[in-house]
Design a protein around this motif. Structure first.
Motif, PDB file in Angstrom:
ATOM      1  N   MET A  62       0.956  -1.343  -0.214  1.00 41.57           N
ATOM      2  CA  MET A  62      -0.068  -0.095  -0.081  1.00 41.57           C
ATOM      3  C   MET A  62       0.986   1.171  -0.079  1.00 41.57           C
ATOM      4  O   MET A  62       0.296   2.278   0.148  1.00 41.57           O
ATOM      5  N   GLY A  63       2.183   1.167  -0.030  1.00 41.65           N
ATOM      6  CA  GLY A  63       2.972   2.319   0.000  1.00 41.65           C
ATOM      7  C   GLY A  63       2.971   3.199  -1.338  1.00 41.65           C
ATOM      8  O   GLY A  63       3.338   4.354  -1.385  1.00 41.65           O
ATOM      9  N   ARG A  64       2.666   2.663  -2.436  1.00 43.71           N
ATOM     10  CA  ARG A  64       2.718   3.238  -3.826  1.00 43.71           C
ATOM     11  C   ARG A  64       1.000   3.387  -4.208  1.00 43.71           C
ATOM     12  O   ARG A  64       0.276   2.229  -4.291  1.00 43.71           O
ATOM     13  N   GLN A  65       0.595   4.320  -4.394  1.00 44.49           N
ATOM     14  CA  GLN A  65      -1.013   4.585  -4.598  1.00 44.49           C
ATOM     15  C   GLN A  65      -0.970   5.177  -5.973  1.00 44.49           C
ATOM     16  O   GLN A  65      -0.585   6.095  -6.383  1.00 44.49           O
ATOM     17  N   ALA A  66      -1.838   4.653  -6.803  1.00 44.52           N
ATOM     18  CA  ALA A  66      -2.182   5.370  -8.094  1.00 44.52           C
ATOM     19  C   ALA A  66      -3.541   5.876  -8.073  1.00 44.52           C
ATOM     20  O   ALA A  66      -4.554   5.403  -7.879  1.00 44.52           O
ATOM     21  N   LEU A  67      -3.590   7.168  -8.043  1.00 48.32           N
ATOM     22  CA  LEU A  67      -4.591   8.216  -7.791  1.00 48.32           C
ATOM     23  C   LEU A  67      -5.075   8.549  -9.211  1.00 48.32           C
ATOM     24  O   LEU A  67      -4.670   9.238 -10.236  1.00 48.32           O
ATOM     25  N   ALA A  68      -5.786   7.453  -9.788  1.00 50.27           N
ATOM     26  CA  ALA A  68      -6.315   7.204 -11.088  1.00 50.27           C
ATOM     27  C   ALA A  68      -7.391   6.593 -11.240  1.00 50.27           C
ATOM     28  O   ALA A  68      -7.825   5.504 -10.584  1.00 50.27           O
ATOM     29  N   PHE A  69      -8.388   7.042 -12.466  1.00 50.87           N
ATOM     30  CA  PHE A  69      -9.383   6.338 -12.957  1.00 50.87           C
ATOM     31  C   PHE A  69      -8.527   5.509 -14.161  1.00 50.87           C
ATOM     32  O   PHE A  69      -7.969   6.068 -15.036  1.00 50.87           O
ATOM     33  N   LEU A  70      -8.945   4.280 -14.014  1.00 50.03           N
ATOM     34  CA  LEU A  70      -8.309   3.340 -15.052  1.00 50.03           C
ATOM     35  C   LEU A  70      -9.248   2.426 -15.941  1.00 50.03           C
ATOM     36  O   LEU A  70     -10.008   1.770 -15.232  1.00 50.03           O
ATOM     37  N   PRO A  71      -9.474   2.797 -17.285  1.00 53.58           N
ATOM     38  CA  PRO A  71      -8.814   4.097 -18.003  1.00 53.58           C
ATOM     39  C   PRO A  71      -9.478   5.144 -17.568  1.00 53.58           C
ATOM     40  O   PRO A  71     -10.667   5.229 -17.006  1.00 53.58           O
ATOM     41  N   ALA A  79      -5.073  -1.934 -17.377  1.00 54.18           N
ATOM     42  CA  ALA A  79      -3.656  -2.597 -16.804  1.00 54.18           C
ATOM     43  C   ALA A  79      -2.538  -2.032 -17.170  1.00 54.18           C
ATOM     44  O   ALA A  79      -1.692  -1.946 -16.479  1.00 54.18           O
ATOM     45  N   ALA A  80      -2.265  -1.461 -18.477  1.00 59.28           N
ATOM     46  CA  ALA A  80      -1.082  -0.757 -18.907  1.00 59.28           C
ATOM     47  C   ALA A  80      -0.723   0.383 -18.119  1.00 59.28           C
ATOM     48  O   ALA A  80       0.277   0.797 -17.544  1.00 59.28           O
ATOM     49  N   GLN A  81      -1.857   1.194 -17.777  1.00 56.52           N
ATOM     50  CA  GLN A  81      -1.626   2.445 -17.173  1.00 56.52           C
ATOM     51  C   GLN A  81      -1.436   2.170 -15.582  1.00 56.52           C
ATOM     52  O   GLN A  81      -0.677   2.740 -15.111  1.00 56.52           O
ATOM     53  N   ARG A  82      -2.220   1.109 -15.139  1.00 60.06           N
ATOM     54  CA  ARG A  82      -1.987   0.731 -13.613  1.00 60.06           C
ATOM     55  C   ARG A  82      -0.491   0.253 -13.257  1.00 60.06           C
ATOM     56  O   ARG A  82       0.397   0.847 -12.562  1.00 60.06           O
ATOM     57  N   LYS A  83       0.054  -0.490 -14.425  1.00 56.89           N
ATOM     58  CA  LYS A  83       1.549  -1.004 -14.391  1.00 56.89           C
ATOM     59  C   LYS A  83       2.362   0.350 -14.523  1.00 56.89           C
ATOM     60  O   LYS A  83       3.338   0.402 -13.549  1.00 56.89           O
ATOM     61  N   ALA A  84       2.187   1.139 -15.430  1.00 56.27           N
ATOM     62  CA  ALA A  84       3.119   2.358 -15.457  1.00 56.27           C
ATOM     63  C   ALA A  84       2.856   3.205 -14.278  1.00 56.27           C
ATOM     64  O   ALA A  84       4.099   3.860 -14.077  1.00 56.27           O
ATOM     65  N   LEU A  85       1.983   3.351 -13.704  1.00 58.20           N
ATOM     66  CA  LEU A  85       2.050   4.336 -12.451  1.00 58.20           C
ATOM     67  C   LEU A  85       2.768   3.552 -11.386  1.00 58.20           C
ATOM     68  O   LEU A  85       3.408   4.225 -10.442  1.00 58.20           O
ATOM     69  N   LEU A  86       2.349   2.258 -11.055  1.00 62.62           N
ATOM     70  CA  LEU A  86       2.815   1.718  -9.796  1.00 62.62           C
ATOM     71  C   LEU A  86       4.326   1.132  -9.988  1.00 62.62           C
ATOM     72  O   LEU A  86       4.996   0.868  -8.976  1.00 62.62           O
ATOM     73  N   THR A  87       4.710   1.048 -11.028  1.00 65.01           N
ATOM     74  CA  THR A  87       6.173   0.506 -11.527  1.00 65.01           C
ATOM     75  C   THR A  87       7.161   1.868 -11.850  1.00 65.01           C
ATOM     76  O   THR A  87       8.215   1.412 -12.411  1.00 65.01           O
ATOM     77  N   ASP A  88       6.589   3.111 -11.731  1.00 63.02           N
ATOM     78  CA  ASP A  88       7.483   4.185 -12.037  1.00 63.02           C
ATOM     79  C   ASP A  88       8.767   4.187 -11.545  1.00 63.02           C
ATOM     80  O   ASP A  88       9.170   3.925 -10.243  1.00 63.02           O
ATOM     81  N   THR A  89       9.655   4.052 -12.586  1.00 56.66           N
ATOM     82  CA  THR A  89      11.091   4.107 -12.234  1.00 56.66           C
ATOM     83  C   THR A  89      11.948   5.325 -12.036  1.00 56.66           C
ATOM     84  O   THR A  89      13.112   5.284 -11.666  1.00 56.66           O
ATOM     85  N   ASP A  90      11.352   6.371 -12.644  1.00 56.88           N
ATOM     86  CA  ASP A  90      12.218   7.629 -12.446  1.00 56.88           C
ATOM     87  C   ASP A  90      12.116   8.337 -11.042  1.00 56.88           C
ATOM     88  O   ASP A  90      12.433   9.534 -11.123  1.00 56.88           O
TER      89      ASP A  90
END
Length: 352
Positions: free
Chosen positions: A45-54, A168-179
């Protein structure tokens, strides 16, 4: 109504019924319930995607969308009317005011909003009129999207499988953000700018980080709801400074008892203000109660509802930092009262 008993009508009636079936408007037979989701989170729960998907969907008039909430962080699903003021999500006057029931119809003429919901809950909206409609979360102002409602004679560009893949793609991009450069307890990187460092007897702790991204349909935010390097050691007389790096989520630094909900945004009475505008408290015992109030990103100025021309009020400068000076040795646990349920807690160990 009279009953018709003629033999001729009894033969004719089934034929009329059959024709009526084929004459049912396509808008009725094509009604569909689409699926989408609200929010997402990492396992801890440390990373939260504040997003409507899609956050962008095309549907037909008469169709419904069911949004399933996928996060332990609260969100709302809200459709406001053009020019409507941004309502609160809790307290007096919350919602439209008031919250809608799942299955409510929206046509752009009156507000529809869910209450704050969390993981496992769902909310459905039916769209009864063609148009393009913005939707948003009352808890997170930078979280929004758009629904395109087309007449049934117009083709839809995508099906449910497309939206599932896009979500699914947007969720992954947000939660695995590497920068995102960060240092959490047990995690290290080489960027000293985000490490805890001592400068003139001050230690700096990052109180949450975030990053806004966008699609053509709206904004999405990745938030790290953690005190980065939240467990630290200092010495008596040192000052710790917390700074919020999240563009959307407010946080608190709270020692001791949690304040009543109406006072969450405001600091406790034992907090003063430094010349640079930063709230500052002095703690003399692990039993002290100290609350920072909200520390949050400074909002950009933008036109407010009202007559055109000069004189729009500007947004106030909100505190983005909080300082505490410790005068006695001991262990001082603290938390963010908004997100401690997600694990946003820390500890200051004060050595002699």
């Amino acid at each position: 109504m009279k009953l018709f008993r003629s033999a001729r009508f009894s033969v004719f009636l089934p034929c009329m019924f059959a024709l009526a079936i084929f004459a049912v408007p396509q808008a009725v037979r094509a009604q569909q319930t689409w699926q989408a989701s609200v929010g997402a989170e990492s396992k801890d729960m440390g990373r939260q995607a504040l997003a409507f998907l899609p956050n962008e969907i095309w549907i037909h008039v008469g169709d419904s969308i069911t949004w399933t909430f996928q996060s332990d962080e609260i969100h709302t699903l809200t459709f406001l009317t053009p020019g409507q003021g941004y309502p609160p999500f809790q307290g007096p006057g919350a919602g439209c005011p008031g919250f809608s029931s799942s299955g409510a119809a929206f046509n752009g003429s009156s507000c529809v909003t869910s209450p704050p919901l969390v993981k496992g809950q769902a909310f459905t909206v039916m769209f009864s009129k063609a148009g393009t409609y913005k939707f948003e979360c009352l808890v997170h102002p930078s979280m929004f999207g758009v629904i395109h409602v087309l007449n049934v004679t117009q083709p839809l560009p995508h099906g449910q499988d497309f939206y599932n893949d896009q979500a699914a793609a947007q969720r992954k991009a947000l939660l695995t953000d590497t920068d995102q450069k960060m240092e959490m307890d047990g995690e290290h990187d080489s960027d000293d700018a985000f490490s805890v460092s001592v400068i003139s007897h001050k230690k700096h702790v990052i109180a949450g980080r975030g990053e806004i991204s966008s699609t053509p349909g709206g904004n999405q935010t990745m938030s790290i709801v953690r005190f980065l390097k939240g467990t630290i050691e200092i010495h008596v007389g040192d000052t710790v400074e917390w700074a919020n790096y999240d563009p959307d989520e407010p946080h608190t630094i709270t020692f001791g008892a949690e304040p009543p909900p109406p006072t969450f945004p405001f600091p406790s009475a034992n907090v003063t203000v430094d010349p640079d505008g930063t709230p500052h408290a002095t703690i003399t015992s692990p039993s002290d109660n100290v609350h920072s109030g909200f520390i949050a990103a400074i909002l950009e100025d933008e036109p407010k509802p009202g007559p055109p021309g000069p004189g729009y009020p500007t947004n106030p400068i909100s505190p983005t930092r909080f300082r505490v000076t410790f005068t006695q040795p001991g262990t001082y646990p603290y938390r963010c009262v908004l997100h401690d349920n997600l694990g946003m807690v820390g500890k200051v160990v004060v050595l002699p």
